[in-house]
Design an enzyme around this catalytic site. Sequence first.
Site, short mmCIF file in Angstrom:
data_model
loop_
_atom_site.label_atom_id
_atom_site.label_comp_id
_atom_site.label_asym_id
_atom_site.label_seq_id
_atom_site.Cartn_x
_atom_site.Cartn_y
_atom_site.Cartn_z
N VAL A 143 0.84 -1.21 0.00
CA VAL A 143 0.00 0.00 0.00
C VAL A 143 0.87 1.26 0.00
O VAL A 143 0.61 2.20 -0.76
CB VAL A 143 -0.98 -0.01 1.19
CG1 VAL A 143 -1.91 1.19 1.10
CG2 VAL A 143 -1.80 -1.30 1.23
N GLU A 159 -3.24 -10.51 4.21
CA GLU A 159 -2.68 -9.87 5.41
C GLU A 159 -1.32 -10.51 5.73
O GLU A 159 -1.03 -11.64 5.30
CB GLU A 159 -3.63 -10.06 6.59
CG GLU A 159 -4.93 -9.31 6.45
CD GLU A 159 -4.75 -7.82 6.24
OE1 GLU A 159 -4.19 -7.16 7.11
OE2 GLU A 159 -5.14 -7.31 5.17
N LYS A 211 -13.46 -5.26 9.53
CA LYS A 211 -14.11 -4.30 8.61
C LYS A 211 -15.59 -4.15 8.95
O LYS A 211 -16.14 -3.04 8.90
CB LYS A 211 -13.93 -4.79 7.17
CG LYS A 211 -12.48 -4.73 6.71
CD LYS A 211 -12.26 -5.53 5.44
CE LYS A 211 -10.84 -5.40 4.93
NZ LYS A 211 -10.51 -6.39 3.90
N GLY A 214 -4.98 -4.72 -3.07
CA GLY A 214 -3.98 -4.45 -4.11
C GLY A 214 -3.43 -3.05 -3.96
O GLY A 214 -4.06 -2.18 -3.35
P1 NAP Z 1 3.15 -4.81 3.63
O1 NAP Z 1 3.29 -4.93 2.16
O2 NAP Z 1 3.58 -5.95 4.47
O3 NAP Z 1 3.92 -3.48 4.09
C1 NAP Z 1 4.14 -3.16 5.42
C2 NAP Z 1 5.23 -2.10 5.51
O4 NAP Z 1 5.46 -1.79 6.89
C3 NAP Z 1 6.56 -2.55 4.94
O5 NAP Z 1 7.19 -1.49 4.26
C4 NAP Z 1 7.38 -2.94 6.17
O6 NAP Z 1 8.78 -2.73 6.00
C5 NAP Z 1 6.84 -1.98 7.21
N1 NAP Z 1 6.89 -2.60 8.55
C6 NAP Z 1 6.37 -3.77 8.92
N2 NAP Z 1 6.62 -4.02 10.22
C7 NAP Z 1 7.36 -2.96 10.66
C8 NAP Z 1 7.95 -2.63 11.88
N3 NAP Z 1 7.84 -3.46 12.94
N4 NAP Z 1 8.61 -1.46 11.96
C9 NAP Z 1 8.72 -0.65 10.91
N5 NAP Z 1 8.17 -0.90 9.71
C10 NAP Z 1 7.50 -2.05 9.59
O7 NAP Z 1 1.64 -4.50 4.03
P2 NAP Z 1 0.52 -3.84 3.14
O8 NAP Z 1 -0.16 -4.91 2.36
O9 NAP Z 1 1.06 -2.67 2.43
O10 NAP Z 1 -0.53 -3.41 4.27
C11 NAP Z 1 -0.34 -2.24 5.04
C12 NAP Z 1 -1.63 -1.93 5.77
O11 NAP Z 1 -2.68 -1.71 4.83
C13 NAP Z 1 -2.16 -3.05 6.68
O12 NAP Z 1 -2.82 -2.49 7.78
C14 NAP Z 1 -3.19 -3.77 5.79
O13 NAP Z 1 -4.16 -4.45 6.53
C15 NAP Z 1 -3.78 -2.59 5.07
N6 NAP Z 1 -4.39 -2.88 3.79
C16 NAP Z 1 -3.74 -3.63 2.87
C17 NAP Z 1 -4.35 -3.83 1.64
C18 NAP Z 1 -3.65 -4.64 0.56
O14 NAP Z 1 -4.27 -4.87 -0.48
N7 NAP Z 1 -2.41 -5.07 0.77
C19 NAP Z 1 -5.61 -3.28 1.36
C20 NAP Z 1 -6.25 -2.50 2.34
C21 NAP Z 1 -5.64 -2.31 3.55
P3 NAP Z 1 9.62 -3.65 4.97
O15 NAP Z 1 9.02 -3.38 3.61
O16 NAP Z 1 11.02 -3.17 5.05
O17 NAP Z 1 9.41 -5.07 5.40
N1 HSE Z 2 -6.20 -8.78 3.13
C1 HSE Z 2 -7.23 -7.87 2.80
C2 HSE Z 2 -8.17 -8.49 1.79
C3 HSE Z 2 -6.63 -6.60 2.23
O1 HSE Z 2 -7.79 -9.48 1.16
O2 HSE Z 2 -9.30 -8.03 1.65
C4 HSE Z 2 -7.65 -5.50 1.98
O3 HSE Z 2 -8.19 -5.04 3.18
#
Ligand code: NAP
Ligand code: HSE
Length: 437
Positions: free
Chosen positions: A14, A190, A205, A302
């Site tokens: 994200v 997640e 959610k 995504g």
């Molecule tokens: P992600 O790809 O795992 O990214 C997490 C980021 O946080 C990475 O840059 C990571 O660093 C950093 N991080 C993790 N643990 C940390 C720590 N202890 N200290 C400092 N930095 C840390 O996750 P994401 O998918 O982007 O999701 C981020 C948030 O958005 C979550 O709350 C998720 O539920 C929400 N979300 C995600 C989506 C989706 O489609 N992915 C959709 C809606 C909401 P590194 O990169 O160096 O490991």
């Molecule tokens: N893991 C979550 C999903 C990301 O698949 O819907 C979006 O909130």
Amino acid sequence: MKPVKAGLLGLGTVGGGVVNVLSRNGKEIARRAGREIEISHASARDLKKPRICETKGIQLTSNIMEVVNDPEIDIVVELIGGDTIAHEAVMKAISNGKHVVTANKALIAKYGNEIFSEAQKKGVMVAFEAAVAGGIPIIKAIREGLAGNSIEWLAGIINGTGNFILTEMRDKGRAFADVLAEAQRLGYAEADPTFDIEGVDAAHKLTILASIAFGIPLQFDKVFMEGITAITQEDVSYATELGYRIKHLGVSRRTDKGIELRVHPTLIPHRRLIANVDGVMNAVLVKGDAVGPTLYYGAGAGADPTASAVVADIVDVVRTLTTDPENRVPHLAFQPDALSDIPILPMDEVETAYYLRMSVADKPGVLAEVASILGGKGISIEAMIQKEPAKEGSNADLIMLTHKVIEKNMNEAISAIEALNSISGKVVRIRMERLDS
Ligand code: NAP
Ligand code: HSE
């Protein structure tokens, strides 16, 4: 005017998407916001990791508190996830007087009441559109677009990973674990994917949706949740034969006795639009008394779709930087002192229809025994199919659809059916919703 400076916590799926969208559409976004938006400081755990975005020009750190305490920054964008370090960072950002944008549903569902109360005291905004249904602006739609309605119920496919798995299993016969691994590769899942498949993410959610729809505090601990891991190919096929699709739904309904808050696999008539929402797409149906049923559809996960919602929140914050904090849209749609204490209905008292599948001995009288137990609990049968046993003398599958009954009665009926000598194993039960107006 000088650009507004935002700091990013997290440069993963994200976070990377947010940098890309802001860079791609920066000029148009500035025309909307009235100011340019600059990501000036960002943090990640591993600064050597390859990123999906360009980070040149952004000050990088592995210490999130350097971003949170940066005096140049007006808006902290939390995209780390989880409810430990993210909680600490968001509380500190608020106490530093910074506005917060987050995509973190776990954080809002569990700590939102405390976070909003602190934000209220400090006069800062906490925006969380991306926390529910990825790119669909569902928070804004309910909180602002439907503000004239009394919301009666809402039901949604609100986990992209789970819907992607169910769709691929149904359409391509793929194995559960294989599709989950693909969802992880695509950045949908997640950090702990059991949250997606066991219904925890959808429950986070739904907690948020119910709160803004009904004006109640966030109550994650009261959500009933069942995941998708027990759904079998057989049930998918029988549901299809009966004219239904199985979807993992979050449902919240206002009743005379309280508010339903439940996440579980659900049979939906196949002709409903929401039954045809496939892959990573999400959809939320909201029924308001004035508007009637409304449906919101879009990508549920995504990088770019989620960034779309995060950036919209940043724009909202920028537009309100100079407004009186007392006159902003309330975090949970209703004024904080006007939240209602209407109770959450225990699952035992929730009324739904059911799909039942059981393995029965192929001999006379079995059907009558099952029907008599159901009848004794006030449960009437709407449809039934009995399959031929695979070979002579083996058990047959009996599938029933029932009319509505309270969960407690159905639990008692299922226990009595499972105790019959003519029934083998457990009775499979999937709740059914018509989702008509
Ligand atoms: P992600 O790809 O795992 O990214 C997490 C980021 O946080 C990475 O840059 C990571 O660093 C950093 N991080 C993790 N643990 C940390 C720590 N202890 N200290 C400092 N930095 C840390 O996750 P994401 O998918 O982007 O999701 C981020 C948030 O958005 C979550 O709350 C998720 O539920 C929400 N979300 C995600 C989506 C989706 O489609 N992915 C959709 C809606 C909401 P590194 O990169 O160096 O490991
Ligand atoms: N893991 C979550 C999903 C990301 O698949 O819907 C979006 O909130």
